[in-house]
Design an enzyme around this catalytic site. Structure first.
Site, PDB file in Angstrom:
ATOM      1  N   THR A 192       0.854  -0.740  -0.003  1.00  0.00           N
ATOM      2  CA  THR A 192       0.251   0.097   0.112  1.00  0.00           C
ATOM      3  C   THR A 192       1.012   1.487   0.340  1.00  0.00           C
ATOM      4  OG1 THR A 192      -1.816  -1.169   1.623  1.00  0.00           O
ATOM      5  CG2 THR A 192      -1.690   0.899   1.102  1.00  0.00           C
ATOM      6  N   ALA A 224       7.333  -2.186   1.011  1.00  0.00           N
ATOM      7  CA  ALA A 224       7.795  -1.177   0.226  1.00  0.00           C
ATOM      8  C   ALA A 224       6.683  -0.388  -0.757  1.00  0.00           C
ATOM      9  CB  ALA A 224       8.445  -2.721  -0.408  1.00  0.00           C
ATOM     10  N   ASN A 244       7.502  -0.633  -4.126  1.00  0.00           N
ATOM     11  CA  ASN A 244       7.143  -0.828  -5.552  1.00  0.00           C
ATOM     12  C   ASN A 244       7.738  -2.575  -5.061  1.00  0.00           C
ATOM     13  OD1 ASN A 244       7.352  -2.251  -7.608  1.00  0.00           O
ATOM     14  ND2 ASN A 244       6.403  -0.121  -8.852  1.00  0.00           N
ATOM     15  N   MET A 245       6.796  -3.634  -5.682  1.00  0.00           N
ATOM     16  CA  MET A 245       7.715  -4.700  -5.298  1.00  0.00           C
ATOM     17  C   MET A 245       8.014  -5.549  -5.778  1.00  0.00           C
ATOM     18  SD  MET A 245       6.581  -5.769  -2.039  1.00  0.00           S
ATOM     19  CE  MET A 245       5.763  -5.089  -0.338  1.00  0.00           C
ATOM     20  N   HIS A 251       0.594   6.959 -14.006  1.00  0.00           N
ATOM     21  CA  HIS A 251      -0.545   5.231 -13.957  1.00  0.00           C
ATOM     22  C   HIS A 251      -1.962   6.218 -14.548  1.00  0.00           C
ATOM     23  CE1 HIS A 251       2.937   4.697 -10.602  1.00  0.00           C
ATOM     24  NE2 HIS A 251       2.212   3.450 -10.859  1.00  0.00           N
ATOM     25  N   LYS A 299      -6.184   5.804  -9.671  1.00  0.00           N
ATOM     26  CA  LYS A 299      -5.331   5.862  -8.825  1.00  0.00           C
ATOM     27  C   LYS A 299      -5.022   7.110  -8.115  1.00  0.00           C
ATOM     28  CE  LYS A 299      -0.124   5.484  -7.648  1.00  0.00           C
ATOM     29  NZ  LYS A 299      -0.523   4.599  -6.171  1.00  0.00           N
TER      30      LYS A 299
END
Length: 269
Positions: free
Chosen positions: A101, A124, A126-127, A157, A161
């Site tokens: 998140t 994080a 961004n995974m 994005h 978002k």
């Protein structure tokens, strides 16, 4: 044989929740133990694998406590207020948590750090493995291009978002600022309008684009005199985030507590 990690997926009917469920069902070292959604969702009671065309045998529930209790690790890409509520339950039950998140205020980040003293957490922005490779490339680029180059971060994005700039864009700015010996809180410029005057050399600019179904594009521009260097990552789907999240869940297996990010997961420290 390694014991699979039992995961519970938050926001099961959302775009990212569906992708996480699909990734969990395909990962041999992960078991989908639970999937939960907000109360009143029309998807409550339906099979969690339905979106992926698979019968998982796991029904989506709105009983968050029971869902978290059934798992070893909660994976959450929802909204800050929901994530913090889920984190409190995970802490109560002694469960690990993977948090993707974004949009947390300072108090929310502090709450995550505090919870990580009791349970293991990967947090994080961004995974995706590729994005985290870019973070490392930015460290190198910033050290080399530390004089005579203006830094701008551009991100795009989808129209849905709700936070801007993206968590990934902010992390990119943080990485560059740290290597340049700057404080992002004082040097960041978020958009420009009107007569702004000449650009100050020490600033790091952010530009945000929202539209259509763009999954996520990020570019860091180092603009010098007579040349430009651009480091870009583009996501074609949300699956890289989901696959990285499964790696994060596996990384937390057997850990008792601690706050980690994907750089830790990937061994890039």
């Amino acid at each position: 044989m390694t014991t699979p990690v039992r995961v519970a997926i938050a926001g099961a009917s959302g775009r990212m929740g569906r992708m996480l469920i699909e990734a969990a069902l395909k990962d041999e070292e992960v078991v989908l133990a639970a999937a939960f959604d907000r109360a009143g969702s029309p998807f409550i009671g339906r099979d969690a694998g339905e979106f992926a065309g698979v019968a998982s045998g796991v029904a989506i529930t709105d009983d968050v406590h029971a869902a978290v209790a059934a798992a070893d690790c909660v994976i959450d890409f929802t909204r800050p207020e929901g994530t913090l509520a889920h984190l409190a339950i995970a802490r109560e039950l002694g469960k690990a948590m993977v948090i993707g998140t974004t949009g947390f205020e300072a108090a929310g980040k502090a709450a995550i750090a505090d919870a990580a003293q009791a349970i293991p957490v990967v947090f994080a922005p961004n995974m995706a493995v590729g994005v985290n490779a870019v973070f490392r490339l930015l460290e190198v680029a910033a050290r080399i291009l530390d004089e005579g180059y203006d830094v701008e971060v551009i991100e795009a994005h989808h129209r849905f978002k709700v936070d801007a700039p993206s968590g990934t864009a902010l992390r990119m700015g943080e990485v560059v600022a740290r290597e340049l010996g700057r404080d992002l809180e004082t040097c960041a410029i978020y958009g420009r309008e009107g007569v702004t005057g000449e650009r100050k050399a020490e600033t790091i600019g952010f530009s945000t684009i929202r539209g259509g179904d763009v999954v996520g594009d990020h570019t860091v521009l180092f603009a010098g005199i007579g040349e430009r260097i651009e480091i870009t990552h583009k996501s074609g789907s949300r699956m890289p985030y989901a696959l990285g999240s499964m790696r994060a869940a596996r990384f937390l297996r057997g850990r008792s507590n601690g706050l980690f990010d994907m750089q830790d997961v990937l061994g890039l420290r």
